[in-house]
Scaffold this motif. Structure first.
Motif, PDB file in Angstrom:
ATOM      1  N   GLU A 101       0.824  -1.207   0.000  1.00 40.59           N
ATOM      2  CA  GLU A 101       0.000   0.000   0.000  1.00 40.59           C
ATOM      3  C   GLU A 101       0.862   1.263   0.000  1.00 40.59           C
ATOM      4  O   GLU A 101       0.590   2.223  -0.720  1.00 40.59           O
ATOM      5  N   SER A 102       1.922   1.246   0.808  1.00 42.75           N
ATOM      6  CA  SER A 102       2.819   2.400   0.876  1.00 42.75           C
ATOM      7  C   SER A 102       3.573   2.592  -0.437  1.00 42.75           C
ATOM      8  O   SER A 102       3.735   3.719  -0.919  1.00 42.75           O
ATOM      9  N   ASP A 103       4.039   1.492  -1.022  1.00 49.18           N
ATOM     10  CA  ASP A 103       4.753   1.566  -2.297  1.00 49.18           C
ATOM     11  C   ASP A 103       3.863   2.161  -3.376  1.00 49.18           C
ATOM     12  O   ASP A 103       4.285   3.023  -4.161  1.00 49.18           O
ATOM     13  N   ILE A 104       2.622   1.692  -3.437  1.00 43.13           N
ATOM     14  CA  ILE A 104       1.682   2.163  -4.466  1.00 43.13           C
ATOM     15  C   ILE A 104       1.361   3.631  -4.264  1.00 43.13           C
ATOM     16  O   ILE A 104       1.328   4.408  -5.215  1.00 43.13           O
ATOM     17  N   GLU A 105       1.133   4.011  -3.023  1.00 39.18           N
ATOM     18  CA  GLU A 105       0.815   5.412  -2.749  1.00 39.18           C
ATOM     19  C   GLU A 105       1.961   6.328  -3.157  1.00 39.18           C
ATOM     20  O   GLU A 105       1.743   7.414  -3.709  1.00 39.18           O
ATOM     21  N   THR A 106       3.181   5.924  -2.879  1.00 35.07           N
ATOM     22  CA  THR A 106       4.334   6.744  -3.261  1.00 35.07           C
ATOM     23  C   THR A 106       4.455   6.827  -4.779  1.00 35.07           C
ATOM     24  O   THR A 106       4.740   7.900  -5.332  1.00 35.07           O
ATOM     25  N   THR A 123      12.642   9.890  -2.403  1.00 34.94           N
ATOM     26  CA  THR A 123      11.972   9.303  -1.251  1.00 34.94           C
ATOM     27  C   THR A 123      11.620   7.843  -1.520  1.00 34.94           C
ATOM     28  O   THR A 123      11.792   6.973  -0.662  1.00 34.94           O
ATOM     29  N   PHE A 124      11.135   7.592  -2.718  1.00 36.58           N
ATOM     30  CA  PHE A 124      10.794   6.232  -3.130  1.00 36.58           C
ATOM     31  C   PHE A 124      12.002   5.310  -2.973  1.00 36.58           C
ATOM     32  O   PHE A 124      11.900   4.187  -2.473  1.00 36.58           O
ATOM     33  N   SER A 125      13.160   5.809  -3.361  1.00 36.16           N
ATOM     34  CA  SER A 125      14.379   5.006  -3.316  1.00 36.16           C
ATOM     35  C   SER A 125      14.951   4.892  -1.910  1.00 36.16           C
ATOM     36  O   SER A 125      15.312   3.805  -1.451  1.00 36.16           O
ATOM     37  N   SER A 132      14.145  -5.296  -2.368  1.00 35.09           N
ATOM     38  CA  SER A 132      12.690  -5.267  -2.449  1.00 35.09           C
ATOM     39  C   SER A 132      12.225  -4.838  -3.832  1.00 35.09           C
ATOM     40  O   SER A 132      12.987  -4.264  -4.617  1.00 35.09           O
ATOM     41  N   LEU A 133      10.959  -5.099  -4.121  1.00 35.57           N
ATOM     42  CA  LEU A 133      10.380  -4.637  -5.378  1.00 35.57           C
ATOM     43  C   LEU A 133      10.393  -3.116  -5.432  1.00 35.57           C
ATOM     44  O   LEU A 133      10.651  -2.526  -6.481  1.00 35.57           O
ATOM     45  N   ARG A 134      10.132  -2.472  -4.306  1.00 38.92           N
ATOM     46  CA  ARG A 134      10.157  -1.018  -4.256  1.00 38.92           C
ATOM     47  C   ARG A 134      11.523  -0.486  -4.691  1.00 38.92           C
ATOM     48  O   ARG A 134      11.606   0.481  -5.462  1.00 38.92           O
ATOM     49  N   GLN A 135      12.599  -1.105  -4.216  1.00 39.16           N
ATOM     50  CA  GLN A 135      13.933  -0.674  -4.605  1.00 39.16           C
ATOM     51  C   GLN A 135      14.142  -0.848  -6.105  1.00 39.16           C
ATOM     52  O   GLN A 135      14.722   0.017  -6.778  1.00 39.16           O
ATOM     53  N   SER A 136      13.661  -1.957  -6.645  1.00 35.71           N
ATOM     54  CA  SER A 136      13.805  -2.215  -8.075  1.00 35.71           C
ATOM     55  C   SER A 136      13.054  -1.177  -8.905  1.00 35.71           C
ATOM     56  O   SER A 136      13.569  -0.650  -9.895  1.00 35.71           O
ATOM     57  N   ILE A 137      11.841  -0.843  -8.474  1.00 33.58           N
ATOM     58  CA  ILE A 137      11.038   0.153  -9.193  1.00 33.58           C
ATOM     59  C   ILE A 137      11.694   1.520  -9.115  1.00 33.58           C
ATOM     60  O   ILE A 137      11.849   2.216 -10.127  1.00 33.58           O
ATOM     61  N   ALA A 182       2.717  -0.862  -8.291  1.00 32.24           N
ATOM     62  CA  ALA A 182       3.580   0.153  -7.699  1.00 32.24           C
ATOM     63  C   ALA A 182       4.583   0.718  -8.691  1.00 32.24           C
ATOM     64  O   ALA A 182       5.532   1.381  -8.305  1.00 32.24           O
ATOM     65  N   GLY A 183       4.381   0.432  -9.979  1.00 28.83           N
ATOM     66  CA  GLY A 183       5.251   0.997 -10.999  1.00 28.83           C
ATOM     67  C   GLY A 183       6.084  -0.046 -11.715  1.00 28.83           C
ATOM     68  O   GLY A 183       6.241  -1.186 -11.244  1.00 28.83           O
TER      69      GLY A 183
END
Length: 386
Positions: A101-106, A123-125, A132-137, A182-183
């Motif tokens: 949820e946090s990843d998508i919102e960002t 901030t995303f990074s 994590s997937l967030r780091q990859s995105i 999330a991107g």
């Protein structure tokens, strides 16, 4: 941009209703009712409310698949069953420490007019866990992003006043949350197919959503010149660019059918012929939104649409909205537009590559290239703001 072939131009603003684009975007109470439906994950009611459609709407949306609003709503009710949300869970499910949820919102906030895009990306990074997937995105989006360092005006500030309404962004934001997107990241290139929601979005809004940053960048680079939206489809980008104060000429050959038309003055013409008959576009900006690949069942030569328009165009600024990986959705089957320009059009300099709010599973960006006296010198490397 081409959901389905048609033998005649699309005439009505919205098939099945008396909808009007200008009235829609100015009706804040209507926007609130639409938002309430989306908050309940009732896309069918949100679309019907926004576009004044009948309760039992029978229209069939043709694109990557053929669906009705009722069918799409049923698929939405299934959630992530049967791999319907594969983009968030590929190549592996998120760990217990990851917060989708946090990843998508960002990710969504990257494209809000009130935010500063470079800051949100950082901030995303910085808040991403290693591996994590967030780091990859985040790493992917930052690496791909490019604004030419000799053009500081391309650094678009956050909007200090209300930006023009962009209803497509509201629907894309809902899709990101509901479909768990999330991107894009490197793994996105291997994703095939798409969700049943996409044909509805394509028919009502177009193939890809513009952002405040992208529209503002085009305004800066147009520098008062007319923008020719070649292959303008249902005219959403032309409509939004006009909302940002630009003069836009939408041109389309009417080979595709859309349920909704956002502008009423599309010039029905072959793109190459139009350019040739209008001084080869010497004092206009050429815009291609989701140019077709061509070849195979699409007909014509692979890459022929894009190559043909660039062959006829004698101006100095080309903007292309399309995929920034090698999934073959726009322009060319096996290369992105910037790779094509580097290989086959070395006289052009890339000045912009910024991500756009992509539908789940897709990976889109705005590219801009310049040539001649207007072009800044080429630089070594990319993937960062100046």
């Amino acid at each position: 941009m081409s959901p389905i072939k048609s033998s005649k131009p699309f005439i009505r603003p919205c098939e099945g209703s008396n909808w009007d684009s200008a009235a829609y975007v100015s009706d804040t109470k209507l926007h609130a009712r639409v938002a309430a439906h989306l908050a309940e994950n009732d896309l069918a009611s949100a679309i019907a409310t926004a576009f004044s459609l009948p309760t039992r709407d029978s229209y069939t949306y043709h694109a990557n698949m053929s669906v009705s609003l009722a069918q799409v709503q049923y698929v939405i009710s299934l959630g992530n069953a049967n791999g319907l949300h594969v983009w968030y869970y590929s190549p592996k499910p998120p760990s217990a420490n990851e917060k989708p949820e946090s990843d998508i919102e960002t990710y969504i906030s990257i494209f809000a007019p009130q935010t500063l895009t470079p800051n949100i990306l950082k901030t995303f990074s910085s808040n991403a866990r290693k591996g994590s997937l967030r780091q990859s995105i985040a790493s992917y989006l930052i690496t791909k992003r490019y604004l030419h360092p000799f053009l500081p005006a391309l650094q678009i500030p956050r909007s200090k006043k209300s930006a023009p309404p962009n209803p497509y962004l509201d629907f894309i934001s809902w899709a990101c949350v509901n479909l768990e997107w999330a991107g894009p990241c490197p793994a996105s290139e291997a994703l095939k197919g798409s969700h049943h929601v996409l044909p509805v979005f394509m028919h009502h809004f177009g193939c890809v959503c513009p952002s405040h940053e992208a529209l503002s960048i085009l305004k800066v680079l147009a520098a008062g010149r007319e923008i020719w939206d070649m292959g303008s489809g249902n005219g959403y980008w032309a409509f939004m660019l006009r909302a940002y104060g630009l003069v836009v000429k939408p041109v389309d050959n009417a080979q595709s059918s859309w349920r909704v038309s956002w502008v009423s003055d599309t010039e029905i013409a072959d793109g190459e012929a139009y350019i040739r008959s209008h001084d080869s576009g010497r004092d206009a900006v050429l815009l291609l939104v989701y140019p077709i690949v061509g070849g195979g069942i699409a007909g014509g030569q692979e890459g022929g649409f894009t190559r043909g328009l660039l062959r006829e165009y004698k101006g100095d600024t080309v903007a292309v909205v399309g995929t920034q990986n090698h999934n073959g959705y726009t322009g060319f089957k096996n290369m992105s537009i910037d790779e094509y320009m580097e290989r086959e059009q070395p006289g052009w300099t890339k000045v912009v590559q910024v991500p756009l709010p992509s539908f789940p599973g897709k990976d889109e960006a705005l590219f801009v290239f310049q040539s001649g006296e207007r072009a800044p010198p080429k630089t070594i490397g990319q993937g960062q703001d100046s």
